[in-house]
Design a protein around this motif. Structure first.
Motif, PDB file in Angstrom:
ATOM      1  N   PRO A  29       1.032  -1.220  -0.194  1.00  0.00           N
ATOM      2  CA  PRO A  29      -0.018   0.058   0.086  1.00  0.00           C
ATOM      3  C   PRO A  29       0.885   1.083  -0.028  1.00  0.00           C
ATOM      4  O   PRO A  29       2.058   1.405   0.664  1.00  0.00           O
ATOM      5  N   CYS A  30       0.380   2.315  -0.859  1.00  0.00           N
ATOM      6  CA  CYS A  30       1.313   3.459  -0.777  1.00  0.00           C
ATOM      7  C   CYS A  30       0.716   4.375   0.544  1.00  0.00           C
ATOM      8  O   CYS A  30       0.099   5.225   0.235  1.00  0.00           O
ATOM      9  N   ASN A  31       1.253   3.956   1.458  1.00  0.00           N
ATOM     10  CA  ASN A  31       0.824   4.519   2.842  1.00  0.00           C
ATOM     11  C   ASN A  31       2.081   4.938   3.636  1.00  0.00           C
ATOM     12  O   ASN A  31       2.732   3.908   4.016  1.00  0.00           O
ATOM     13  N   ALA A  32       2.194   6.175   3.856  1.00  0.00           N
ATOM     14  CA  ALA A  32       3.337   6.643   4.837  1.00  0.00           C
ATOM     15  C   ALA A  32       3.287   6.143   6.296  1.00  0.00           C
ATOM     16  O   ALA A  32       4.536   5.862   6.797  1.00  0.00           O
ATOM     17  N   ALA A  71      17.269   5.285   1.266  1.00  0.00           N
ATOM     18  CA  ALA A  71      16.400   6.287   0.702  1.00  0.00           C
ATOM     19  C   ALA A  71      17.157   7.118  -0.365  1.00  0.00           C
ATOM     20  O   ALA A  71      16.689   7.246  -1.356  1.00  0.00           O
ATOM     21  N   LEU A  72      18.535   7.315  -0.154  1.00  0.00           N
ATOM     22  CA  LEU A  72      19.377   8.029  -1.165  1.00  0.00           C
ATOM     23  C   LEU A  72      19.591   6.977  -2.511  1.00  0.00           C
ATOM     24  O   LEU A  72      19.242   7.282  -3.603  1.00  0.00           O
ATOM     25  N   PHE A  87       8.447   5.835  -5.082  1.00  0.00           N
ATOM     26  CA  PHE A  87       9.354   5.957  -3.940  1.00  0.00           C
ATOM     27  C   PHE A  87       9.003   5.465  -2.644  1.00  0.00           C
ATOM     28  O   PHE A  87       9.426   4.745  -1.906  1.00  0.00           O
ATOM     29  N   GLN A  88       7.605   5.862  -2.296  1.00  0.00           N
ATOM     30  CA  GLN A  88       7.163   5.328  -1.067  1.00  0.00           C
ATOM     31  C   GLN A  88       7.033   3.842  -0.692  1.00  0.00           C
ATOM     32  O   GLN A  88       7.645   3.263  -0.161  1.00  0.00           O
ATOM     33  N   GLN A  89       6.560   3.170  -1.849  1.00  0.00           N
ATOM     34  CA  GLN A  89       6.515   1.606  -1.902  1.00  0.00           C
ATOM     35  C   GLN A  89       7.943   1.129  -1.835  1.00  0.00           C
ATOM     36  O   GLN A  89       8.090  -0.026  -1.423  1.00  0.00           O
ATOM     37  N   THR A  90       8.671   1.218  -2.896  1.00  0.00           N
ATOM     38  CA  THR A  90      10.117   0.981  -2.991  1.00  0.00           C
ATOM     39  C   THR A  90      10.987   1.009  -1.659  1.00  0.00           C
ATOM     40  O   THR A  90      11.513   0.024  -1.167  1.00  0.00           O
ATOM     41  N   ALA A 142      11.177  -2.398  -8.961  1.00  0.00           N
ATOM     42  CA  ALA A 142      10.959  -0.941  -8.949  1.00  0.00           C
ATOM     43  C   ALA A 142      11.459  -0.107 -10.125  1.00  0.00           C
ATOM     44  O   ALA A 142      10.748   0.765 -10.679  1.00  0.00           O
ATOM     45  N   LEU A 143      12.696  -0.642 -10.488  1.00  0.00           N
ATOM     46  CA  LEU A 143      13.312   0.422 -11.485  1.00  0.00           C
ATOM     47  C   LEU A 143      13.023  -0.138 -13.028  1.00  0.00           C
ATOM     48  O   LEU A 143      13.540   0.328 -13.941  1.00  0.00           O
ATOM     49  N   GLU A 144      12.644  -1.571 -13.008  1.00  0.00           N
ATOM     50  CA  GLU A 144      12.522  -1.970 -14.431  1.00  0.00           C
ATOM     51  C   GLU A 144      13.916  -2.210 -15.133  1.00  0.00           C
ATOM     52  O   GLU A 144      14.028  -2.002 -16.165  1.00  0.00           O
TER      53      GLU A 144
END
Length: 170
Positions: A29-32, A71-72, A87-90, A142-144
């Motif tokens: 889920p895209c949830n912070a 994160a970087l 970004f959030q999910q990855t 994520a980056l395909e």
């Protein structure tokens, strides 16, 4: 509260599936709040690593460094591929995978006490390779990108993190 815990438990299930190479970050889920709870749990796991040699402050500093580097690396890769909405999910996937692998390492360390240090235990190296493979899978999806490139990114993350830790102690 239920609106926070239900997605987080779903995320936890996906983290386990990603560690077993059965899922990918887009299923999270895209949830912070999920990411925040995972990070808080990760810091709580650091309490399981506290011993005479390392205090909680040192372990928390290592974890903070690890999270910043994750994160970087994630942000750089996603920006390079122009996929920043992921970004959030990855990032959540990376934190969740590392948290579960740390939990396994703590369990392994508690169960197998025949070795004086964790570095002498061959299962520790197997767990490290498994962690890098799971991170590589997340980068790949994520980056395909191809598997060999995602493996190189995961390995470079690990080497960079280790160099910074060595520099941290000098």
């Amino acid at each position: 509260m239920q609106n926070i815990l239900r997605p987080w438990l779903s995320s936890l299930k996906q983290y386990v599936s990603m560690c077993l190479f059965l899922s990918s970050p887009e299923r999270l889920p895209c949830n912070a709040y999920c990411t925040t709870l995972t990070i808080l749990l990760y810091y709580l796991l650091c309490l399981g690593l506290v011993d005479e040699e390392r205090g909680f402050a040192e372990l928390a500093a290592h974890l903070t460094l690890e999270l910043i580097l994750l994160a970087l690396f994630v942000a750089t890769g996603l920006r390079w591929k122009k996929l920043m909405p992921r970004f959030q999910q990855t990032f959540s996937a990376m934190v969740g995978i590392n948290m579960l692998m740390t939990l396994l390492a703590i369990g392994l360390n508690q169960i197998d006490t025949d070795y004086e240090s964790q570095l002498q235990n061959p299962l520790f190296y197997l767990l490290l390779l498994w962690n890098l493979a799971a991170m590589s899978l997340v980068f790949k999806r994520a980056l395909e990108i191809p598997t060999h490139l995602s493996a190189m990114i995961a390995f470079n993350y690990y080497v960079f993190y280790q160099f910074i830790l060595i520099w941290f102690y000098w």
